[in-house]
Scaffold this motif. Structure first.
Motif, PDB file in Angstrom:
ATOM      1  N   VAL A 154       0.788  -1.203   0.116  1.00 49.25           N
ATOM      2  CA  VAL A 154      -0.259   0.033  -0.022  1.00 49.25           C
ATOM      3  C   VAL A 154       0.768   1.363  -0.150  1.00 49.25           C
ATOM      4  O   VAL A 154       0.638   2.235  -0.592  1.00 49.25           O
ATOM      5  N   LEU A 155       2.031   1.119   0.709  1.00 49.55           N
ATOM      6  CA  LEU A 155       2.866   2.335   0.836  1.00 49.55           C
ATOM      7  C   LEU A 155       3.434   2.448  -0.650  1.00 49.55           C
ATOM      8  O   LEU A 155       3.498   3.774  -1.134  1.00 49.55           O
ATOM      9  N   ARG A 201       3.746   2.200 -11.785  1.00 50.30           N
ATOM     10  CA  ARG A 201       4.014   3.529 -12.051  1.00 50.30           C
ATOM     11  C   ARG A 201       3.454   4.009 -13.086  1.00 50.30           C
ATOM     12  O   ARG A 201       2.835   4.926 -13.237  1.00 50.30           O
ATOM     13  N   LEU A 258       2.153   1.709  -3.477  1.00 51.71           N
ATOM     14  CA  LEU A 258       1.131   2.312  -4.132  1.00 51.71           C
ATOM     15  C   LEU A 258       0.938   3.945  -3.995  1.00 51.71           C
ATOM     16  O   LEU A 258       0.828   4.557  -4.932  1.00 51.71           O
ATOM     17  N   VAL A 259       0.959   4.428  -2.631  1.00 48.87           N
ATOM     18  CA  VAL A 259       0.767   5.742  -2.202  1.00 48.87           C
ATOM     19  C   VAL A 259       2.081   6.489  -2.967  1.00 48.87           C
ATOM     20  O   VAL A 259       1.992   7.567  -3.660  1.00 48.87           O
ATOM     21  N   LEU A 260       3.342   5.920  -2.935  1.00 54.83           N
ATOM     22  CA  LEU A 260       4.571   6.601  -3.399  1.00 54.83           C
ATOM     23  C   LEU A 260       4.196   6.638  -5.021  1.00 54.83           C
ATOM     24  O   LEU A 260       4.444   7.687  -5.683  1.00 54.83           O
ATOM     25  N   LEU A 305       1.515   6.932  -6.651  1.00 52.63           N
ATOM     26  CA  LEU A 305       0.226   7.965  -6.829  1.00 52.63           C
ATOM     27  C   LEU A 305       0.941   9.374  -6.890  1.00 52.63           C
ATOM     28  O   LEU A 305       0.856  10.211  -7.711  1.00 52.63           O
ATOM     29  N   VAL A 306       1.959   9.288  -5.817  1.00 53.80           N
ATOM     30  CA  VAL A 306       2.491  10.584  -5.698  1.00 53.80           C
ATOM     31  C   VAL A 306       3.341  11.017  -6.871  1.00 53.80           C
ATOM     32  O   VAL A 306       3.226  12.085  -7.617  1.00 53.80           O
TER      33      VAL A 306
END
Length: 594
Positions: free
Chosen positions: A37-38, A157, A40-42, A44-45
């Motif tokens: 999940v982390l 990504r 995926l957040v990165l 998305l950033v």
């Protein structure tokens, strides 16, 4: 009309593919859900950075084309630099995390594969090429790990970039964006075409690679024979044929995958022409509120969409290859051992009791039965010998006693307890074995002896070495490794290591399979007293070719073509003047004639 059936197109992801992906996710990746999940957040950033970059680029272009304020231009440049600095940090962190996750997953997969492999029975290893096992444990798992660690992170990504940037472009100019994606069905068609062919070619390539690795192992292991027979050129040609087959198959895989990029490039060119033409018309037409900065930004956005789209297409081509690898690795679990503990199997039994074969039937293949109704009884605490011509079943009996194979009919009992009622580990723990096929590791002689009992004291190892007449060689060689498979040792030295192992293990039942076959008569005489001490008070079963070595056995069984034809003591069998007597006289004549 042709009778040849048309080839049915396979689905992009078969049921086996889906099952294998679920297995990999549930067994090795789901436990890392928080880290994923982390990631995926990165990612998305990263996607938002691209979107903000486009917005800032458009603002910068308007500053240049319209306002001309230097301060505003500097602010835009600083923000763009900061955005890409953020992207650089995120681009390092995301793959770093996924690589660690994938390496851990592959470590655990190999651990489980090795554990399962060790649980399989001997028959699996005898029918499976070692090259195939090496592929699964080494190359295929490693390729999967690299793909998951770097390929999947990159694909996520790229997918996020495509979605985020496409969303921004739709918001900016939906008409132009819809016109630009008319090539999407063509790209999907190309992907389906490539996927079918990649899967087929990758499967054939893995088969060829397994055979090639097995051929290399056979050549290396048989190099002594190759050199003596002067067959270097023959082996070279054989291996080169395998090399050529792999080259041709990998060409098919890679050429097929190479179709993806030019197809997408051609599609991209078509899209760019549409954007330039359609966007230019919108700028020139008073009906649309579009300026030059907006169209340039839109074109830049399309570049940012199609570049990751190309990489995504490559990823899906690679995914098909890796699904083939995953299926081959996963298929190892379809192999199950036929040698398993029965429910409530016993851990203790009378290791000093009689070992009895009752109406035993066995065959390696259904068409060629070896034993049918075989009856034998080995007295507890006594020395029994099995003799006979090659292929009569001598060594097979030892394999049945240690449950390397199960009987097809009848039963084997130890002290009255059926062999199937005993735990396999407890049964095999009651044996010491000295076999003609001796496994020697590339370690010191000391370590090779200690292998069977790692908890043994130094004094126990030295005593075993002294009893086997190999202590002097240990002192001479020290810690020097003996070479792959004991290449630096003679056959007699290897057998003395095996005998030393039997002394060190000191189990109640002793199996000697041609234990002195590689020893000269002088050396055999020197360790005869040691063997006598080794067998004292133990149930000993000896398979021997040299009949003079078992003359003192309490009972001798004579086999011929899987049948028990004679039994008795040495003198009794000679007096019968049967097969045993003929074998003995033939050997005696051979020794006397030297």
């Amino acid at each position: 009309m042709s009778d040849t059936p048309s080839k049915k197109r396979q689905p992009l992801y078969s049921e086996a593919d889906k099952r294998n992906m679920r297995w990999f996710w549930q067994g090795y990746l789901r436990k890392h859900s928080g880290k994923l999940v982390l990631v995926l957040v990165l990612i998305l950033v990263q996607g938002l950075v691209y979107q903000q970059f486009l917005a800032m680029t458009e603002d910068g272009l308007r500053v240049i084309f319209e306002s001309g304020a230097m301060r505003d231009l500097i602010e835009v440049c600083v923000v763009v630099f900061l955005l890409f600095a953020v992207r650089g940090v995120v681009s390092f962190l995301a793959p770093m995390i996924t690589v660690k996750i994938s390496n851990q997953a592959i470590y655990e997969m190999r651990r489980d594969l090795i554990g399962h492999l060790m649980s399989l029975d001997l028959a699996y290893f005898e029918r499976t090429k070692s090259g195939e096992i090496l592929q699964k444990l080494v190359t295929q798992t490693q390729q999967i790990g690299v793909f998951v660690g770097l390929g999947v992170a990159g694909a996520l990504r790229d997918a996020v970039t495509v979605v985020v940037v496409s969303g921004y472009l739709i918001w900016k100019n939906p008409i132009l964006f819809v016109s630009a994606i008319v090539v999407l069905p063509f790209i999907i068609m190309v992907m389906n075409f490539v996927s079918d062919r990649v899967k087929q070619a990758q499967g054939e390539a893995e088969e060829a690679l397994g055979g090639y690795m097995n051929g290399i192992e056979e050549t290396v292991n048989g190099m002594r024979t190759v050199k003596i027979a002067r067959q270097e050129e023959v082996e070279k040609d054989r291996l080169m044929r395998g090399t050529d087959a792999i080259r041709r198959l990998m060409n098919r895989v890679q050429v097929t995958q190479a179709l993806i990029l030019p197809s997408i490039d051609l599609s991209s060119a078509f899209v760019y022409v549409l954007v330039i033409g359609g966007g230019g018309y919108m700028v020139l037409s008073p009906d649309y509120d579009v300026d030059g900065a907006g169209i340039i930004t839109f074109l830049l956005g399309m570049v940012m969409v199609f570049d990751p789209a190309r990489l995504l297409a490559q990823f899906f081509g690679g995914l098909q290859s890796n699904l083939v690898l995953l299926d081959r690795v996963r298929n190892l679990y379809d192999q199950e051992s036929s040698i398993r503990d029965a429910e409530g199997a016993k851990t203790a039994f009378d290791t000093g009791g009689d070992i009895v074969l009752k109406n035993v039937s066995f065959s390696y293949s259904p068409d060629h039965p070896l034993f049918e109704g075989l009856n034998m009884a080995f007295e507890g605490g006594k020395v029994s010998a099995i003799v006979g011509s090659t292929g009569s079943g001598k060594t097979t009996i030892l394999s049945l006693l240690s449950r390397l194979y199960d009987v097809k009919g009848g039963d084997i009992t130890f002290g009255g307890t059926p062999i199937r009622d005993l735990q396999v580990a407890a049964l095999r723990g009651a044996f010491s074995v000295v076999a003609q096929d001796i496994v020697i590791f590339n370690a010191s002689i000391w370590d090779n002896i200690r292998y069977v009992n790692p908890e043994a004291s130094d004094a126990q190892v030295w005593q075993a070495a002294e009893d086997a007449e190999i202590a002097d060689l240990i002192r001479a060689r020290g810690e020097t490794p003996v070479g792959p498979k004991g290449a630096q040792l003679s056959g007699g030295q290897k057998q003395r290591i095996a005998i030393a192992r039997a002394f060190l293990r000191d189990a109640p039942i002793l199996l000697l399979d041609e234990a002195t076959s590689a020893l000269d008569q002088a050396t055999e005489e020197r360790i005869k007293s040691a063997l006598a001490r080794l067998t004292k008070g133990k149930t000993t079963i000896v398979v021997a070719h040299r009949l003079s070595s078992i003359a003192d056995a309490d009972r001798i069984f004579v086999l011929e073509s899987g049948q028990l034809v004679e039994q008795g003591q040495h003198a009794e069998l000679l007096a019968e003047n049967g097969l045993y007597a003929r074998l003995y006289q033939a050997q005696k004549k051979g020794y006397d004639g030297r």
